[in-house]
Design an enzyme around this catalytic site. Sequence first.
Site, PDB file in Angstrom:
ATOM      1  N   CYS A   1      24.895 -22.490 -44.156  1.00 44.30           N
ATOM      2  CA  CYS A   1      24.614 -23.556 -43.191  1.00 44.30           C
ATOM      3  C   CYS A   1      23.191 -24.083 -43.358  1.00 44.30           C
ATOM      4  O   CYS A   1      22.927 -25.278 -43.176  1.00 44.30           O
ATOM      5  CB  CYS A   1      24.847 -23.062 -41.768  1.00 44.30           C
ATOM      6  SG  CYS A   1      23.981 -21.543 -41.337  1.00 44.30           S
TER       7      CYS A   1
ATOM      8  N   ALA B   1      23.026   7.311 -49.109  1.00 46.03           N
ATOM      9  CA  ALA B   1      23.341   6.921 -47.737  1.00 46.03           C
ATOM     10  C   ALA B   1      24.156   5.630 -47.728  1.00 46.03           C
ATOM     11  O   ALA B   1      24.133   4.841 -48.670  1.00 46.03           O
ATOM     12  CB  ALA B   1      22.047   6.744 -46.945  1.00 46.03           C
ATOM     13  N   SER B   2      24.880   5.427 -46.640  1.00 50.04           N
ATOM     14  CA  SER B   2      25.648   4.189 -46.488  1.00 50.04           C
ATOM     15  C   SER B   2      24.702   2.989 -46.508  1.00 50.04           C
ATOM     16  O   SER B   2      23.669   2.991 -45.841  1.00 50.04           O
ATOM     17  CB  SER B   2      26.431   4.210 -45.177  1.00 50.04           C
ATOM     18  OG  SER B   2      27.378   5.253 -45.172  1.00 50.04           O
TER      19      SER B   2
ATOM     20  N   ALA C   1      23.141   2.006 -49.211  1.00 50.69           N
ATOM     21  CA  ALA C   1      22.102   2.195 -50.229  1.00 50.69           C
ATOM     22  C   ALA C   1      22.367   1.368 -51.482  1.00 50.69           C
ATOM     23  O   ALA C   1      21.498   1.268 -52.350  1.00 50.69           O
ATOM     24  CB  ALA C   1      21.988   3.674 -50.598  1.00 50.69           C
TER      25      ALA C   1
END
EC number: 3.4.22.-
Length: 698
Positions: free
Chosen positions: A32, A527-528, A530
Site C-alpha cells: 500500500c 528459536a521460532s 530465527a
Amino acid sequence: MTNRNFRQIINLLDLRWQRRVPVIHQTETAECGLACLAMICGHFGKNIDLIYLRRKFNLSARGATLAGINGIAEQLGMATRALSLELDELRVLKTPCILHWDFSHFVVLVSVKRNRYVLHDPARGIRYISREEMSRYFTGVALEVWPGSEFQSETLQTRISLRSLINSIYGIKRTLAKIFCLSVVIEAINLLMPVGTQLVMDHAIPAGDRGLLTLISAALMFFILLKAATSTLRAWSSLVMSTLINVQWQSGLFDHLLRLPLAFFERRKLGDIQSRFDSLDTLRATFTTSVIGFIMDSIMVVGVCVMMLLYGGYLTWIVLCFTTIYIFIRLVTYGNYRQISEECLVREARAASYFMETLYGIATVKIQGMVGIRGAHWLNMKIDAINSGIKLTRMDLLFGGINTFVTACDQIVILWLGAGLVIDNQMTIGMFVAFSSFRGQFSERVASLTSFLLQLRIMSLHNERIADIALHEKEEKKPEIEIVADMGPISLETNGLSYRYDSQSAPIFSALSLSVAPGESVAITGASGAGKTTLMKVLCGLFEPDSGRVLINGIDIRQIGINNYHRMIACVMQDDRLFSGSIRENICGFAEEMDEEWMVECARASHIHDVIMNMPMGYETLIGELGEGLSGGQKQRIFIARALYRKPGILFMDEATSALDSESEHFVNVAIKNMNITRVIIAHRETTLRTVDRVISI
C-alpha cells in the site's frame, strides 16, 4: 540554464486548473505504501507503476514502515515531511499526502471539504470519509510529499505491446488477412444496398419498368446471398483465430506463471492472480471480436461519409455535428469509466480470494465458530463488487441513452431539412431515402468506433494486470553445465550466504557458511522466527540469496539451473499439499510411467503402506487438494513417500514428522537413514535429533 533544466522547472509548475490524483490499486498484500507513492508521483507528472517500483525497491511481504516509505520517496526525487497532528489539523496539510490508517495501512488524502475527506485507498479505490470515520481510523501520523530539486517528470510504466502478442501466435497473420478480405466484401455489399433502393425508387417505379425492377431485385438478392455466405465464412475464420489466440496465449502465460519465483506467489492472493490471468480472456475477446470490426468501421466511416456528401451535400455536416457531440460526451466521461472498471476488477478479485481462503481453512472456520463472520465478510465484499458492476452498467445504459437521443435528434433534423430539399426539387425521394440509410450506417459505425477506441483504452487496464505476471522475471536461467540425473548422495555447501526480506530490513541470516558431506544427515535448530524455514527455502532454490552461493558437489546451483537442481533434490515442507487424484498419483508425482515396486517401497519406508492397503481402494483411493479423509500424520507420511519416490540426492525436511507419533517417527527416521541419502532437516524433537549425524544451531 540548459534546456533540460528549463523543461524540468516547467514540468513542476501547476498550470492546469486542477491536477488529477490517479487511483492505483495495490497488487501485493503489503504494498500500500508503494501504491500511495505511485499516486502522488503521478499527480506531479512522474507516471510510474507498481511493477517498476517493485523491481527497484524490493519490499517485504510484511509491509513497509513510514521511515521506509520516506526513504523510497527521497530516491524518487521527492521531498518529504513527517508530521504528528490532530484531526482538525488535516486541513493545513499539503495535499495529496500519505496518512497512516488503522495502524496497518497507508492511504492518500486528496482533499478536505468541510467535514468530508476524500481518500484514494490502494485497497478499495476512492473513498469519501466522514469526520467520525476519519477519527476512528486515522492514527495521527501523516507524510507530506512534494517534488524535490532532483524530481523529473517522466513515464516509467511497463506494458506489453500488442505487436509482440500478435507475432507470438502461429498462423495469425494469414487468418487476419483472410478475415480482412472477407470483411471488405461484406462492407462493399452494405454500401451497394442503399444504391439499389435508390435506383428502384428513382428509376424503376417512375418508369413503371418491371423488367428493370426485376433485374435490380435479382441483383440485390444475389448480393444478399453473397453477404450471407461471406459472413458465415468470416465467422468461421474468426472462430479459428479466437481458438489460436486462446490456446497459445493462455498456455504461454500459464507456463510462465509456473516458472515464477516462490516470492511472487507469497506476496499475492490467489484470487488476484486468477483475476489477472482472466484478463487475458478479455484481451482475447476484444482482439478477436473488435479489431477487424474497428478496421472495417474505419473504412466504412470514410466510405459512407463520401456517399453522404455525394447524395446529401450540406446535410452531411449536420450529421457530423451531432456525431461530434456524442464523441465529446464519451471522451469527457472516459476517466470515470476506466476508474470504475478497475474498481470492479479489484473488488471481484478480493471477493474471490476471500472465498478460496475460506474454503482452504474450512475446518478452522467451523471449529473457531467463524462461519457467520466469514459469510458476512464475504457477502459485504461481493456486494461491493456487485455495486461496482452496477455503476459500470449504469454508465453503459447512460451512454446508450445519450446515443439514442443524439441519433433521434439527428434523424429529426435531417428529416425536416431533407424533406424540404425534396419539396424544393433539390433532391429526389430515392436520394433522400439512400442518404437516410447512409446516415444511419454512419451514426452506427461512429458509435461502434468510439466505443472500441475507448474500450481499447480500457484494455490498457487489463494489459497492466497481465504485465504483472508476464513481465515478471522467471527464476530459471539457462544452465551452464550438464549434470548427470542419478548422482547418488550429494554434498551440500554454502559460502557467505545472506538473505533479507527486502532492501529496508535487516538480514535474516548473514555470511552463513556450512557444509554437509554426501550421505550425511544434519539437523538445523533454533528459536521460532530465527529464519530456519527461510534458510531451507534458500537451500532448496526457492529463494535467491542476496549474497553468497549454494553449491552441490562443489558446483553453484545457478550454473546447474534451478529446474535441473530441483530434479536432483526432494523437499517436505511444513505447508506441503496434496493434489486431486489417487494416492498412487500423488506419491508418483502424476508421472506417466509409474514404478510400482519403488512406490510401494517408499510407502513402506514412510510407514504408510499398511494404512493405504486397509483402505477399500488401496492406492487408487481418491483424495482432494485438501486431503480429505486423511489425518495430519497420514498426509505427512504420503509427503515423505512422494519425496523418496524421486530418488533424491538430497532430502530437505522442514518439521516433516511433527504430526507423527513417536513410534512412527522413529520408524520413518531409521528407514530414511538406511537409504543413504544426504539429509538436511529442521526439527525440535529429541527423537529426531538423535537420528542425525550433526546438529547446527542458528
